[in-house]
Design an enzyme around this catalytic site. Structure first.
Site, PDB file in Angstrom:
ATOM      1  N   ARG A   1       0.830  -1.207   0.000  1.00  0.00           N
ATOM      2  CA  ARG A   1       0.000   0.000   0.000  1.00  0.00           C
ATOM      3  C   ARG A   1       0.862   1.254   0.000  1.00  0.00           C
ATOM      4  O   ARG A   1       0.430   2.324  -0.436  1.00  0.00           O
ATOM      5  CB  ARG A   1      -0.947  -0.003   1.210  1.00  0.00           C
ATOM      6  CG  ARG A   1      -1.821   1.255   1.314  1.00  0.00           C
ATOM      7  CD  ARG A   1      -3.059   1.046   2.172  1.00  0.00           C
ATOM      8  NE  ARG A   1      -2.713   0.514   3.480  1.00  0.00           N
ATOM      9  CZ  ARG A   1      -2.319   1.240   4.528  1.00  0.00           C
ATOM     10  NH1 ARG A   1      -2.186   2.552   4.417  1.00  0.00           N
ATOM     11  NH2 ARG A   1      -2.057   0.675   5.687  1.00  0.00           N
TER      12      ARG A   1
ATOM     13  N   TYR B   1     -16.882  14.667 -15.866  1.00  0.00           N
ATOM     14  CA  TYR B   1     -17.379  13.289 -15.801  1.00  0.00           C
ATOM     15  C   TYR B   1     -18.422  13.177 -14.687  1.00  0.00           C
ATOM     16  O   TYR B   1     -18.308  13.821 -13.638  1.00  0.00           O
ATOM     17  CB  TYR B   1     -16.180  12.374 -15.543  1.00  0.00           C
ATOM     18  CG  TYR B   1     -16.502  10.932 -15.257  1.00  0.00           C
ATOM     19  CD1 TYR B   1     -17.382  10.215 -16.051  1.00  0.00           C
ATOM     20  CD2 TYR B   1     -15.897  10.290 -14.186  1.00  0.00           C
ATOM     21  CE1 TYR B   1     -17.657   8.876 -15.792  1.00  0.00           C
ATOM     22  CE2 TYR B   1     -16.160   8.954 -13.909  1.00  0.00           C
ATOM     23  CZ  TYR B   1     -17.046   8.254 -14.719  1.00  0.00           C
ATOM     24  OH  TYR B   1     -17.316   6.946 -14.451  1.00  0.00           O
TER      25      TYR B   1
ATOM     26  N   ASP C   1      -7.715  16.713 -15.998  1.00  0.00           N
ATOM     27  CA  ASP C   1      -8.041  15.327 -16.330  1.00  0.00           C
ATOM     28  C   ASP C   1      -7.687  15.139 -17.801  1.00  0.00           C
ATOM     29  O   ASP C   1      -8.360  15.665 -18.693  1.00  0.00           O
ATOM     30  CB  ASP C   1      -9.530  15.065 -16.076  1.00  0.00           C
ATOM     31  CG  ASP C   1      -9.921  13.612 -16.341  1.00  0.00           C
ATOM     32  OD1 ASP C   1      -9.241  12.937 -17.139  1.00  0.00           O
ATOM     33  OD2 ASP C   1     -10.914  13.147 -15.750  1.00  0.00           O
TER      34      ASP C   1
ATOM     35  N   LYS D   1      -8.618   3.656 -19.441  1.00  0.00           N
ATOM     36  CA  LYS D   1      -8.962   3.993 -20.819  1.00  0.00           C
ATOM     37  C   LYS D   1      -7.760   3.770 -21.755  1.00  0.00           C
ATOM     38  O   LYS D   1      -7.279   2.668 -21.891  1.00  0.00           O
ATOM     39  CB  LYS D   1      -9.479   5.428 -20.861  1.00  0.00           C
ATOM     40  CG  LYS D   1     -10.524   5.760 -19.782  1.00  0.00           C
ATOM     41  CD  LYS D   1     -11.740   4.858 -19.787  1.00  0.00           C
ATOM     42  CE  LYS D   1     -12.879   5.363 -18.927  1.00  0.00           C
ATOM     43  NZ  LYS D   1     -12.613   5.441 -17.485  1.00  0.00           N
TER      44      LYS D   1
END
Length: 392
Positions: free
Chosen positions: A57, A110, A182, A207
């Protein structure tokens, strides 16, 4: 050795085979934790006095290669990887703002980013406003004394409107306000916001960076000081981290990014022209169209106009949905950037969380469709679109 070109860095950047037993492909470190030689070493690493891995992590060798490669591709000092694009968005915003602050956003984001902004306002009194950001004066007038950051999508999802990043960055510098972009629709191959003066770049790596529809992930690039802060706070403590296996898949997908993006763009340009000429299509929204009002911005800040097209068809919401149901090759799905051509209805899918009046103000109508152009032969994609449009 002189600086290498993008097409070379996506394959070699951030990785030295000699550091990993001469393995050509970066190894997958599928481990949750790392051992210490002795107790003092563990103490030193937790105190930050010695470099080394502790727990996945907090850092992982496979993930680190991906993060270093992203930083190289975006022209940034550092990269960070997350378990999803929204994990990246939320980590960045929570690191930049506090209760009572204000975020200025591009006029359209978005749907899940919109939902996050609403949540931040309801729970933490972090306000936000949307602006067209068409001129410097427009941006200056939208800023407030408590504006903590400017958040931009360009192209905006799904209207494909563009924001002049260099212009906004110049205004932001006057006020000392960081600009977050973004960059999902472009990938670093088509657009480099940091080179245009922006501060932080976010990707839904699900994407184009992945490109194969088999990973959900997010990436962030920016200054070392800021991303160290993110890593030690919102990434570590909220925990939206990427798995080593997903990082390994992204490294594999990145190798073909330029080749894929060239094909996505080539197909999209041909399809945008064909769609615009069909009598059942009302309007096409594509940055590569010379008639698009933002075409001059696209020519200046984008290497190519991208692989996403939005368009409206004549009729009603039901007509748009019927059109989708007539498609045979093209899949109805809400992602983008895959090898397969995908299409979706933003008003009832990705942006359904946005109230109808706000959607309308953003330019998202009930007859708008978003097409993520794939890598198939463009003629076959068009044949499918045409047969469905001919029946409209």
């Amino acid at each position: 050795m002189e600086k290498k070109r993008f097409e070379t860095e996506v394959i070699h950047g951030g990785y030295n085979t000699e550091d990993y037993h001469d393995s050509l492909v970066p190894p997958l470190f599928q481990t949750s934790t790392f051992t210490f030689s002795n107790a003092k070493q563990g103490e030193r690493r937790f105190a930050g006095e010695e470099e080394g891995f502790i727990y996945s992590r907090l850092g992982n060798p496979t993930v680190k290669i991906l993060e270093e490669r992203l930083a190289i591709l975006e022209g940034a000092e550092k990269g960070l990887a997350f378990g999803s694009g929204m994990a990246a968005v939320s980590a960045v915003l929570f690191s930049l703002v506090k209760a009572g602050d204000h975020i200025l956003c591009s006029k359209g984001v978005y749907g899940c980013t919109f939902g996050l902004l609403q949540l931040m306002e309801e729970k933490f009194n972090i306000q936000h406003d949307f602006s067209l950001m068409e001129t410097k004066e427009n941006v200056r007038n939208a800023l407030q004394p408590n504006t903590a950051c400017i958040y931009i999508e360009t192209p905006i999802n799904p209207t494909m409107k563009l924001v002049d990043l260099q212009m906004v960055a110049e205004v932001a510098r006057e006020k000392g306000i960081p600009v977050v972009v973004d960059n999902t629709f472009c990938s670093p191959y088509l657009q480099k916001p940091i080179e245009l003066g922006c501060d932080v770049v976010i990707h839904s790596a699900t994407k184009y960076i992945c490109g194969h529809g088999d990973v959900v992930a997010g990436l962030v690039a920016g200054s070392e000081d800021f991303l160290n802060k993110v890593a030690l706070t919102t990434q570590k403590d909220i925990g939206g981290i990427i798995s080593p296996f997903d990082a390994w898949l992204l490294l594999r997908g990145l190798k073909t990014l330029p080749v894929r993006m060239d094909r996505h763009c080539e197909n999209a340009e041909k399809l945008a022209t064909a769609l615009a000429a069909h009598p059942a299509v009302e309007q096409v929204f594509y940055p590569g169209d010379p008639n698009n009002r933002d075409y001059h911005i696209a020519k200046r800040q984008m290497h190519k106009p991208g692989g996403v097209i939005s368009f409206t068809i004549k009729g009603t919401k039901e007509d748009a949905q019927t059109f989708l149901d007539r498609l045979e090759l093209i899949k109805i799905a809400v992602s983008l950037g895959d090898a397969e051509t995908l299409i979706q209805h933003p008003a009832t899918m990705t942006h359904s969380v946005v109230p109808k009046d706000v959607r309308t103000e953003m330019g998202i109508s009930d007859t708008m469709l978003r097409l993520s152009v794939g890598l198939e032969a463009w003629e076959d994609i068009w044949q499918d679109l045409k047969q469905a449009l001919d029946k409209a």
